[in-house]
Each structure stands twice: as C-alpha cells, then as structure tokens.
Design a protein around this motif. Structure first.
Motif, PDB file in Angstrom:
ATOM      1  N   ASN A 143       0.834  -1.204   0.000  1.00 57.41           N
ATOM      2  CA  ASN A 143       0.000   0.000   0.000  1.00 57.41           C
ATOM      3  C   ASN A 143       0.873   1.259   0.000  1.00 57.41           C
ATOM      4  O   ASN A 143       0.487   2.292  -0.561  1.00 57.41           O
ATOM      5  CB  ASN A 143      -0.932   0.009   1.209  1.00 57.41           C
ATOM      6  CG  ASN A 143      -2.110  -0.929   1.038  1.00 57.41           C
ATOM      7  OD1 ASN A 143      -2.448  -1.320  -0.076  1.00 57.41           O
ATOM      8  ND2 ASN A 143      -2.734  -1.292   2.154  1.00 57.41           N
ATOM      9  N   TYR A 144       2.034   1.167   0.629  1.00 58.88           N
ATOM     10  CA  TYR A 144       2.972   2.295   0.604  1.00 58.88           C
ATOM     11  C   TYR A 144       3.393   2.594  -0.833  1.00 58.88           C
ATOM     12  O   TYR A 144       3.381   3.753  -1.263  1.00 58.88           O
ATOM     13  CB  TYR A 144       4.200   1.997   1.456  1.00 58.88           C
ATOM     14  CG  TYR A 144       5.319   2.995   1.258  1.00 58.88           C
ATOM     15  CD1 TYR A 144       5.336   4.202   1.953  1.00 58.88           C
ATOM     16  CD2 TYR A 144       6.351   2.732   0.343  1.00 58.88           C
ATOM     17  CE1 TYR A 144       6.345   5.122   1.751  1.00 58.88           C
ATOM     18  CE2 TYR A 144       7.367   3.660   0.137  1.00 58.88           C
ATOM     19  CZ  TYR A 144       7.362   4.842   0.844  1.00 58.88           C
ATOM     20  OH  TYR A 144       8.359   5.764   0.634  1.00 58.88           O
ATOM     21  N   LYS A 145       3.785   1.573  -1.567  1.00 60.99           N
ATOM     22  CA  LYS A 145       4.220   1.765  -2.957  1.00 60.99           C
ATOM     23  C   LYS A 145       3.088   2.371  -3.784  1.00 60.99           C
ATOM     24  O   LYS A 145       3.312   3.289  -4.592  1.00 60.99           O
ATOM     25  CB  LYS A 145       4.671   0.441  -3.572  1.00 60.99           C
ATOM     26  CG  LYS A 145       5.020   0.535  -5.060  1.00 60.99           C
ATOM     27  CD  LYS A 145       5.522  -0.784  -5.609  1.00 60.99           C
ATOM     28  CE  LYS A 145       5.685  -0.749  -7.117  1.00 60.99           C
ATOM     29  NZ  LYS A 145       6.573   0.340  -7.583  1.00 60.99           N
ATOM     30  N   LEU A 146       1.878   1.858  -3.591  1.00 58.42           N
ATOM     31  CA  LEU A 146       0.722   2.381  -4.320  1.00 58.42           C
ATOM     32  C   LEU A 146       0.547   3.869  -4.052  1.00 58.42           C
ATOM     33  O   LEU A 146       0.377   4.673  -4.984  1.00 58.42           O
ATOM     34  CB  LEU A 146      -0.540   1.614  -3.913  1.00 58.42           C
ATOM     35  CG  LEU A 146      -1.851   2.045  -4.563  1.00 58.42           C
ATOM     36  CD1 LEU A 146      -1.838   1.729  -6.055  1.00 58.42           C
ATOM     37  CD2 LEU A 146      -3.032   1.334  -3.890  1.00 58.42           C
ATOM     38  N   ALA A 147       0.613   4.251  -2.784  1.00 60.62           N
ATOM     39  CA  ALA A 147       0.424   5.654  -2.415  1.00 60.62           C
ATOM     40  C   ALA A 147       1.603   6.512  -2.851  1.00 60.62           C
ATOM     41  O   ALA A 147       1.419   7.648  -3.296  1.00 60.62           O
ATOM     42  CB  ALA A 147       0.210   5.775  -0.906  1.00 60.62           C
ATOM     43  N   LYS A 148       2.803   5.973  -2.731  1.00 54.68           N
ATOM     44  CA  LYS A 148       3.996   6.733  -3.106  1.00 54.68           C
ATOM     45  C   LYS A 148       4.007   7.015  -4.605  1.00 54.68           C
ATOM     46  O   LYS A 148       4.216   8.152  -5.038  1.00 54.68           O
ATOM     47  CB  LYS A 148       5.247   5.945  -2.718  1.00 54.68           C
ATOM     48  CG  LYS A 148       6.562   6.688  -2.947  1.00 54.68           C
ATOM     49  CD  LYS A 148       6.734   7.839  -1.981  1.00 54.68           C
ATOM     50  CE  LYS A 148       8.114   8.446  -2.099  1.00 54.68           C
ATOM     51  NZ  LYS A 148       8.302   9.581  -1.174  1.00 54.68           N
ATOM     52  N   ASP A 149       3.753   5.975  -5.397  1.00 54.00           N
ATOM     53  CA  ASP A 149       3.795   6.129  -6.850  1.00 54.00           C
ATOM     54  C   ASP A 149       2.646   6.976  -7.376  1.00 54.00           C
ATOM     55  O   ASP A 149       2.830   7.797  -8.289  1.00 54.00           O
ATOM     56  CB  ASP A 149       3.761   4.758  -7.535  1.00 54.00           C
ATOM     57  CG  ASP A 149       5.019   3.940  -7.292  1.00 54.00           C
ATOM     58  OD1 ASP A 149       6.007   4.505  -6.774  1.00 54.00           O
ATOM     59  OD2 ASP A 149       5.008   2.731  -7.597  1.00 54.00           O
ATOM     60  N   GLY A 150       1.463   6.779  -6.790  1.00 54.01           N
ATOM     61  CA  GLY A 150       0.281   7.416  -7.355  1.00 54.01           C
ATOM     62  C   GLY A 150      -0.094   8.750  -6.751  1.00 54.01           C
ATOM     63  O   GLY A 150      -0.898   9.494  -7.335  1.00 54.01           O
ATOM     64  N   PHE A 151       0.503   9.081  -5.586  1.00 50.93           N
ATOM     65  CA  PHE A 151       0.064  10.307  -4.912  1.00 50.93           C
ATOM     66  C   PHE A 151       1.203  11.052  -4.215  1.00 50.93           C
ATOM     67  O   PHE A 151       1.498  12.207  -4.538  1.00 50.93           O
ATOM     68  CB  PHE A 151      -1.040   9.972  -3.908  1.00 50.93           C
ATOM     69  CG  PHE A 151      -1.516  11.136  -3.098  1.00 50.93           C
ATOM     70  CD1 PHE A 151      -2.144  12.220  -3.701  1.00 50.93           C
ATOM     71  CD2 PHE A 151      -1.334  11.163  -1.727  1.00 50.93           C
ATOM     72  CE1 PHE A 151      -2.587  13.309  -2.956  1.00 50.93           C
ATOM     73  CE2 PHE A 151      -1.776  12.242  -0.969  1.00 50.93           C
ATOM     74  CZ  PHE A 151      -2.394  13.319  -1.588  1.00 50.93           C
ATOM     75  N   LEU A 152       1.868  10.405  -3.286  1.00 51.58           N
ATOM     76  CA  LEU A 152       2.812  11.110  -2.427  1.00 51.58           C
ATOM     77  C   LEU A 152       4.015  11.666  -3.191  1.00 51.58           C
ATOM     78  O   LEU A 152       4.582  12.691  -2.784  1.00 51.58           O
ATOM     79  CB  LEU A 152       3.281  10.187  -1.298  1.00 51.58           C
ATOM     80  CG  LEU A 152       2.207   9.806  -0.273  1.00 51.58           C
ATOM     81  CD1 LEU A 152       2.737   8.770   0.704  1.00 51.58           C
ATOM     82  CD2 LEU A 152       1.708  11.036   0.468  1.00 51.58           C
ATOM     83  N   SER A 153       4.399  11.018  -4.274  1.00 46.59           N
ATOM     84  CA  SER A 153       5.530  11.517  -5.061  1.00 46.59           C
ATOM     85  C   SER A 153       5.160  12.739  -5.886  1.00 46.59           C
ATOM     86  O   SER A 153       6.037  13.403  -6.453  1.00 46.59           O
ATOM     87  CB  SER A 153       6.046  10.417  -5.992  1.00 46.59           C
ATOM     88  OG  SER A 153       5.042  10.033  -6.920  1.00 46.59           O
ATOM     89  N   LYS A 154       3.873  13.071  -5.911  1.00 44.00           N
ATOM     90  CA  LYS A 154       3.394  14.170  -6.752  1.00 44.00           C
ATOM     91  C   LYS A 154       3.001  15.409  -5.950  1.00 44.00           C
ATOM     92  O   LYS A 154       2.592  16.419  -6.523  1.00 44.00           O
ATOM     93  CB  LYS A 154       2.201  13.698  -7.586  1.00 44.00           C
ATOM     94  CG  LYS A 154       2.538  12.503  -8.481  1.00 44.00           C
ATOM     95  CD  LYS A 154       1.313  11.993  -9.217  1.00 44.00           C
ATOM     96  CE  LYS A 154       1.649  10.779 -10.081  1.00 44.00           C
ATOM     97  NZ  LYS A 154       0.458  10.267 -10.794  1.00 44.00           N
ATOM     98  N   VAL A 155       3.091  15.309  -4.632  1.00 45.77           N
ATOM     99  CA  VAL A 155       2.757  16.441  -3.762  1.00 45.77           C
ATOM    100  C   VAL A 155       3.894  16.617  -2.745  1.00 45.77           C
ATOM    101  O   VAL A 155       4.574  15.655  -2.393  1.00 45.77           O
ATOM    102  CB  VAL A 155       1.411  16.242  -3.036  1.00 45.77           C
ATOM    103  CG1 VAL A 155       0.253  16.260  -4.025  1.00 45.77           C
ATOM    104  CG2 VAL A 155       1.405  14.932  -2.242  1.00 45.77           C
ATOM    105  N   PRO A 156       4.096  17.840  -2.240  1.00 44.44           N
ATOM    106  CA  PRO A 156       5.254  18.106  -1.370  1.00 44.44           C
ATOM    107  C   PRO A 156       5.040  17.791   0.113  1.00 44.44           C
ATOM    108  O   PRO A 156       5.349  18.603   0.990  1.00 44.44           O
ATOM    109  CB  PRO A 156       5.510  19.595  -1.593  1.00 44.44           C
ATOM    110  CG  PRO A 156       4.171  20.165  -1.906  1.00 44.44           C
ATOM    111  CD  PRO A 156       3.451  19.103  -2.685  1.00 44.44           C
ATOM    112  N   VAL A 157       4.497  16.589   0.402  1.00 41.07           N
ATOM    113  CA  VAL A 157       4.444  16.145   1.795  1.00 41.07           C
ATOM    114  C   VAL A 157       5.872  15.836   2.237  1.00 41.07           C
ATOM    115  O   VAL A 157       6.640  15.211   1.499  1.00 41.07           O
ATOM    116  CB  VAL A 157       3.568  14.880   1.951  1.00 41.07           C
ATOM    117  CG1 VAL A 157       3.622  14.366   3.383  1.00 41.07           C
ATOM    118  CG2 VAL A 157       2.128  15.178   1.550  1.00 41.07           C
TER     119      VAL A 157
END
Length: 272
Positions: free
Chosen positions: A92-106
């Motif tokens: 689930n981390y990879k899913l969120a990282k690839d699809g969302f977290l890598s695209k926003v400045p969290v």
C-alpha cells in the motif's frame, strides 16, 4: 449527485454518476478537512488504505489543490498495510507513493510507513509505538472517549466481502479492543500477512470516509454495510457496518454502480 444522511443513519451518503465526479468531490472534501485541521491544530493527520482509493485522490495533485493545500502540515499513516517490501506490487505504501505522495510536497519525515523488514507481529507493535509517541506530543490528537488516537481523517475502501482496512468478516481481529494496531497472518485474500488499525482506532477518528466504487460487485456488500443492526443480523459478517465513529463523522463516497441495489426508501437517499 444524490445525498442523504442524519445522525442516526449509517452516515452521510454521497452517490455520484461516475468516478470522475466522485474524485472531484473527494478532493474538495479532503482539502477542506486539511484546511480546518491545520487552522485548529496546526497539523493534518490522515490515514490511507489501498485499493482504488489512491487513484481517486489524484485530483489533489492538480490545481488548485497542488498549490493551496498546506502539504507541509500533513502527517501520513496507513490504516492497513501488507507485510511485504516497500517495492512490492502489493505494498500500500508503494501504491500511495507512486500514485500520490511523489506528486505532492508532503515532507518525507511526515510519512510513517511500517517496518517492511520486520515480521507482521513486530511491525504492528512498532507502528503502534510510533503512533503512541506522536499522541504523547499531540501531533496526533487523542479521543476523550476512548483514549485512542484521534486521526483527523481515516480513508477506507470496502471489499466485496465487506472488509475494511485488513479487518475481515468473522476474523478475531474485529474484536480486538486492547491494541491500536494489530496483525493477521491468515488474510483470506493474498498476501496473508498484514497489519491493520483496530476498530476502536477507526471509530475514534474525527472523520472517516468510506470510498466504494462499483468494481468487484460490491453492491450487495454495501447493502449489508448500510443495513440496520438487529438481532437477526450478524455484525461480524460485515466489518464495514462496524465502522461508526463514536464522536466523529462518517461519509460514504459511492458511485451509481455500487449503489444500484440500495432501496431509496430504506437508505433515505434523495436527489439534491
């Protein structure tokens, strides 16, 4: 969009014509909660799940939210995770990282993934310890009712069997009231080893959003999740029906396909 909801119901229902409309409203909902939490507490604590949820959050990566959301105040957790490496397709981390977290400045330091080098049991214990430390310093709020962590928002999907997070029908983990985070080694769907928030933690959140779309024939499970509890129904058969924040708000984001079997007279759904 159709909307219903009252304090005695199973929460507020939002039914959308298609996934694009759902995603648009979901982004606005999350952005508003983020703004409110940052103003009230200086942080926004959010717990994610897997499934189609991350792709439906995609509009947050676009304007205006990419610029207006105070991403540096986000603290990101997972309501459940698979005991696999962070690079594994089931993570689930990879899913969120690839699809969302890598695209926003969290901030990377505000992203709390599980220890993927530990056993599921040890990973659950470590994750709970981390959360407890953040509760102590009030990064994560605490529920006055249950003494559990009070996340600003927990985002959940529902499986075709009615499971939420990694809480499955009739599984002993559903009745765990002692732990904040528990583990399972016998998931009925692969991978078998997982960690998950327990129901007391989920139901202590300020806000819970159940995001359910029509893939995998979830309409029947949705009807059971939204049915009234009575002596003839077994609550353990529908973990989603056991999600009911004690002092928070529950909102269902549904598309027409998954809501197709809802009885308007029973659910109270009406057009807005």
């Amino acid at each position: 969009m159709a909307v219903s909801g009252d304090p005695k119901s199973r929460g507020e229902l939002k039914i959308f014509d298609n996934s694009d409309e759902l995603a648009t409203d979901l982004a606005e909902y999350i952005a508003q909660l983020s703004e409110f939490s940052v103003k009230e507490r200086g942080v926004f604590t959010i717990a994610l799940s897997g499934g189609p949820l991350i792709s439906l959050m995609g509009k947050l990566c676009q304007a205006p939210y990419s610029k207006t959301v105070d991403w540096t105040k986000w603290y990101v957790f997972w309501a459940d995770e698979r005991a696999v490496s962070k690079s594994h397709i089931d993570s689930n981390y990879k899913l969120a990282k690839d699809g969302f977290l890598s695209k926003v400045p969290v901030l990377n330091s505000h992203i709390y993934s599980i220890n993927d080098n530990a056993t599921a049991e040890d990973a659950a214990e470590e994750y709970e310890f981390t959360i407890r430390q953040l509760v102590k310093v009030r990064t994560i709020d605490v529920s006055a009712i249950s003494d559990c962590p009070k996340f600003d928002l927990i985002l959940l999907c529902m499986g075709a069997d009615g499971h939420v997070a990694s809480l499955f029908p009739h599984h002993p983990a559903l009745e765990d009231k002692e732990n904040w985070v528990t583990f399972i080694t016998d998931s009925p769907v692969p991978p078998p080893e997982r960690i998950t928030f327990t129901l007391p933690v989920i139901n202590s959140a300020s806000n819970v959003a159940m995001v359910v779309t029509g893939e995998e024939n979830k309409a029947t499970a949705l009807c059971l999740a939204l049915s009234d509890c009575n002596e003839e129904t077994d609550a353990l058969s529908s973990p989603a029906r056991m999600v009911w924040p004690a002092n928070g708000k529950l909102v269902w984001f549904l598309d027409k396909a998954v809501a197709s079997e809802l009885d308007g007279s029973d659910s109270g759904v009406g057009s807005q």
